[in-house]
Design an enzyme around this catalytic site. Structure first.
Site, PDB file in Angstrom:
ATOM      1  N   ASP A   1      21.305  29.882 -17.902  1.00 51.96           N
ATOM      2  CA  ASP A   1      19.914  29.577 -18.243  1.00 51.96           C
ATOM      3  C   ASP A   1      19.482  30.509 -19.381  1.00 51.96           C
ATOM      4  O   ASP A   1      19.824  30.260 -20.537  1.00 51.96           O
ATOM      5  CB  ASP A   1      19.075  29.734 -16.972  1.00 51.96           C
ATOM      6  CG  ASP A   1      17.642  29.278 -17.120  1.00 51.96           C
ATOM      7  OD1 ASP A   1      17.358  28.495 -18.020  1.00 51.96           O
ATOM      8  OD2 ASP A   1      16.795  29.709 -16.305  1.00 51.96           O
TER       9      ASP A   1
ATOM     10  N   LYS B   1      24.578  33.491  -4.855  1.00 56.19           N
ATOM     11  CA  LYS B   1      25.146  32.528  -3.923  1.00 56.19           C
ATOM     12  C   LYS B   1      25.405  31.190  -4.587  1.00 56.19           C
ATOM     13  O   LYS B   1      26.147  30.355  -4.085  1.00 56.19           O
ATOM     14  CB  LYS B   1      24.172  32.286  -2.742  1.00 56.19           C
ATOM     15  CG  LYS B   1      23.786  33.504  -1.983  1.00 56.19           C
ATOM     16  CD  LYS B   1      22.688  33.136  -0.932  1.00 56.19           C
ATOM     17  CE  LYS B   1      22.115  34.376  -0.329  1.00 56.19           C
ATOM     18  NZ  LYS B   1      20.882  34.075   0.434  1.00 56.19           N
TER      19      LYS B   1
ATOM     20  N   ARG C   1      20.389  24.051  -1.221  1.00 52.26           N
ATOM     21  CA  ARG C   1      21.751  24.335  -1.686  1.00 52.26           C
ATOM     22  C   ARG C   1      22.751  23.307  -1.160  1.00 52.26           C
ATOM     23  O   ARG C   1      23.769  23.048  -1.778  1.00 52.26           O
ATOM     24  CB  ARG C   1      22.211  25.731  -1.215  1.00 52.26           C
ATOM     25  CG  ARG C   1      21.455  26.883  -1.848  1.00 52.26           C
ATOM     26  CD  ARG C   1      22.181  28.199  -1.527  1.00 52.26           C
ATOM     27  NE  ARG C   1      21.361  29.369  -1.759  1.00 52.26           N
ATOM     28  CZ  ARG C   1      21.227  29.980  -2.930  1.00 52.26           C
ATOM     29  NH1 ARG C   1      21.829  29.506  -4.003  1.00 52.26           N
ATOM     30  NH2 ARG C   1      20.470  31.061  -3.049  1.00 52.26           N
TER      31      ARG C   1
ATOM     32  N   GLU D   1      29.961  30.319 -12.451  1.00 47.95           N
ATOM     33  CA  GLU D   1      28.511  30.444 -12.288  1.00 47.95           C
ATOM     34  C   GLU D   1      27.903  29.056 -12.076  1.00 47.95           C
ATOM     35  O   GLU D   1      28.447  28.044 -12.520  1.00 47.95           O
ATOM     36  CB  GLU D   1      27.949  31.135 -13.559  1.00 47.95           C
ATOM     37  CG  GLU D   1      26.451  31.259 -13.666  1.00 47.95           C
ATOM     38  CD  GLU D   1      25.776  32.097 -12.583  1.00 47.95           C
ATOM     39  OE1 GLU D   1      25.996  31.818 -11.401  1.00 47.95           O
ATOM     40  OE2 GLU D   1      24.989  32.990 -12.942  1.00 47.95           O
ATOM     41  N   ASP D   2      26.771  29.018 -11.386  1.00 41.78           N
ATOM     42  CA  ASP D   2      26.120  27.725 -11.135  1.00 41.78           C
ATOM     43  C   ASP D   2      25.426  27.201 -12.389  1.00 41.78           C
ATOM     44  O   ASP D   2      25.593  26.045 -12.751  1.00 41.78           O
ATOM     45  CB  ASP D   2      25.133  27.810  -9.953  1.00 41.78           C
ATOM     46  CG  ASP D   2      24.091  28.928 -10.085  1.00 41.78           C
ATOM     47  OD1 ASP D   2      24.141  29.711 -11.065  1.00 41.78           O
ATOM     48  OD2 ASP D   2      23.231  29.034  -9.192  1.00 41.78           O
TER      49      ASP D   2
ATOM     50  N   LYS E   1      21.850  25.132 -19.455  1.00 37.37           N
ATOM     51  CA  LYS E   1      20.480  24.757 -19.828  1.00 37.37           C
ATOM     52  C   LYS E   1      20.155  25.511 -21.119  1.00 37.37           C
ATOM     53  O   LYS E   1      19.493  26.555 -21.095  1.00 37.37           O
ATOM     54  CB  LYS E   1      19.540  25.182 -18.698  1.00 37.37           C
ATOM     55  CG  LYS E   1      18.230  24.411 -18.636  1.00 37.37           C
ATOM     56  CD  LYS E   1      17.237  25.110 -17.721  1.00 37.37           C
ATOM     57  CE  LYS E   1      17.380  24.769 -16.270  1.00 37.37           C
ATOM     58  NZ  LYS E   1      16.322  25.429 -15.439  1.00 37.37           N
TER      59      LYS E   1
ATOM     60  N   ASP F   1      19.515  26.606  -5.562  1.00 33.07           N
ATOM     61  CA  ASP F   1      18.409  26.618  -4.608  1.00 33.07           C
ATOM     62  C   ASP F   1      17.043  26.661  -5.268  1.00 33.07           C
ATOM     63  O   ASP F   1      16.895  27.003  -6.444  1.00 33.07           O
ATOM     64  CB  ASP F   1      18.508  27.870  -3.728  1.00 33.07           C
ATOM     65  CG  ASP F   1      18.114  29.148  -4.486  1.00 33.07           C
ATOM     66  OD1 ASP F   1      18.696  29.384  -5.567  1.00 33.07           O
ATOM     67  OD2 ASP F   1      17.223  29.877  -4.021  1.00 33.07           O
TER      68      ASP F   1
HETATM   69  P1  IMP Z   1      19.995  33.350 -16.231  1.00 30.00           P
HETATM   70  O1  IMP Z   1      18.562  33.068 -16.596  1.00 30.00           O
HETATM   71  O2  IMP Z   1      20.961  32.673 -17.173  1.00 30.00           O
HETATM   72  O3  IMP Z   1      20.239  34.812 -16.084  1.00 30.00           O
HETATM   73  O4  IMP Z   1      20.222  32.681 -14.808  1.00 30.00           O
HETATM   74  C1  IMP Z   1      19.891  33.402 -13.669  1.00 30.00           C
HETATM   75  C2  IMP Z   1      20.051  32.616 -12.406  1.00 30.00           C
HETATM   76  O5  IMP Z   1      18.836  31.889 -12.222  1.00 30.00           O
HETATM   77  C3  IMP Z   1      21.143  31.560 -12.320  1.00 30.00           C
HETATM   78  O6  IMP Z   1      22.376  32.080 -11.971  1.00 30.00           O
HETATM   79  C4  IMP Z   1      20.588  30.698 -11.199  1.00 30.00           C
HETATM   80  O7  IMP Z   1      20.940  31.236  -9.957  1.00 30.00           O
HETATM   81  C5  IMP Z   1      19.089  30.789 -11.415  1.00 30.00           C
HETATM   82  N1  IMP Z   1      18.585  29.565 -12.078  1.00 30.00           N
HETATM   83  C6  IMP Z   1      18.313  29.363 -13.382  1.00 30.00           C
HETATM   84  N2  IMP Z   1      17.862  28.114 -13.598  1.00 30.00           N
HETATM   85  C7  IMP Z   1      17.882  27.502 -12.397  1.00 30.00           C
HETATM   86  C8  IMP Z   1      17.540  26.170 -11.946  1.00 30.00           C
HETATM   87  O8  IMP Z   1      17.156  25.254 -12.695  1.00 30.00           O
HETATM   88  N3  IMP Z   1      17.679  25.953 -10.612  1.00 30.00           N
HETATM   89  C9  IMP Z   1      18.130  26.890  -9.735  1.00 30.00           C
HETATM   90  N4  IMP Z   1      18.456  28.125 -10.097  1.00 30.00           N
HETATM   91  C10 IMP Z   1      18.331  28.436 -11.420  1.00 30.00           C
HETATM   92 MG    MG Z   2      23.187  32.155  -9.952  1.00 30.86          MG
END
Ligand code: IMP
Ligand code: MG
Length: 183
Positions: A106, A46, A168, A102-103, A134, A162
């Site tokens: 990470d 979301k 959000r 994508e938001d 990040k 979130d």
């Molecule tokens: P990934 O670790 O790159 O796979 O990110 C997975 C998901 O974790 C992202 O799409 C976000 O929805 C969530 N996420 C990662 N870091 C944060 C944060 O600092 N705040 C909120 N959601 C996060």
């Molecule tokens: Mg996400």
């Protein structure tokens, strides 16, 4: 009117005005890169919903949009890196230029999985546009072609992101007070 959730925010990392300026700049960059093409914007639900809404309006191209919902799995001790599709594509993407929206990038697990998946489904190209990056926590070798703002290794909320499904709808990106997690 002061936001009811503002009491939980330690500091504002990216203001509403900064977000607007960055998203408009990204929209213009993407429009330039994809001029004359017909890309498909693919929002990852979301978290990307607000960014997606603002980005497509800032990008004056012939384009259409689609959404997917993904979740990653973590057990008590280790991150599996496994990603599950909760809501899949509703159209054939063969030969399409996909812009994944994508938001936050990470660990990179979600986008590494998604990029591979879209190529398997026949996408001609996969380009990543992430509002936040990040890099401190990256576990997969993946980079985004379009990045809004690079953030430090802090958990951030707002503008779609979130914590336990809340925050959000904050219009800015903020860092939560540590006591919020302790609850
Ligand atoms: P990934 O670790 O790159 O796979 O990110 C997975 C998901 O974790 C992202 O799409 C976000 O929805 C969530 N996420 C990662 N870091 C944060 C944060 O600092 N705040 C909120 N959601 C996060
Ligand atoms: Mg996400």
């Amino acid at each position: 009117m002061v936001h009811e959730m503002e009491k939980d925010i330690l500091k504002v990392l990216v203001t509403e005005e900064e977000l607007k300026a960055r998203v408009e700049a990204l929209g213009a960059e993407i429009a330039e890169r994809f001029q004359g093409k017909n890309p498909l914007f693919l929002g990852v639900l979301k978290g990307s919903f607000i960014f997606m809404a603002d980005l497509v309006r800032a990008c004056p191209l012939k384009s259409d949009l689609e959404f997917m919902a993904l979740s990653s799995y973590q057990n008590a001790t280790e991150f599996s890196g496994r990603v599950q599709i909760n809501y899949d594509l509703r159209q054939d993407i063969t030969g399409r230029d996909i812009i994944v929206v994508e938001d936050i990038l990470d660990s990179g697990n979600t986008l590494a999985f998604l990029k591979e998946y879209l190529l398997t489904k026949g996408a001609a190209s996969v380009t990543i546009a992430t509002l936040l990056d990040k890099p401190a926590r990256r576990a997969k070798a993946i980079t985004a072609e379009f990045v809004g703002i690079t953030v430090p290794d802090e958990f951030v909320v707002g503008y779609g992101l979130d914590y336990a499904q809340n925050y959000r709808n904050l219009p800015y990106i903020g860092v939560l007070k540590p006591e919020v997690y302790a609850k």
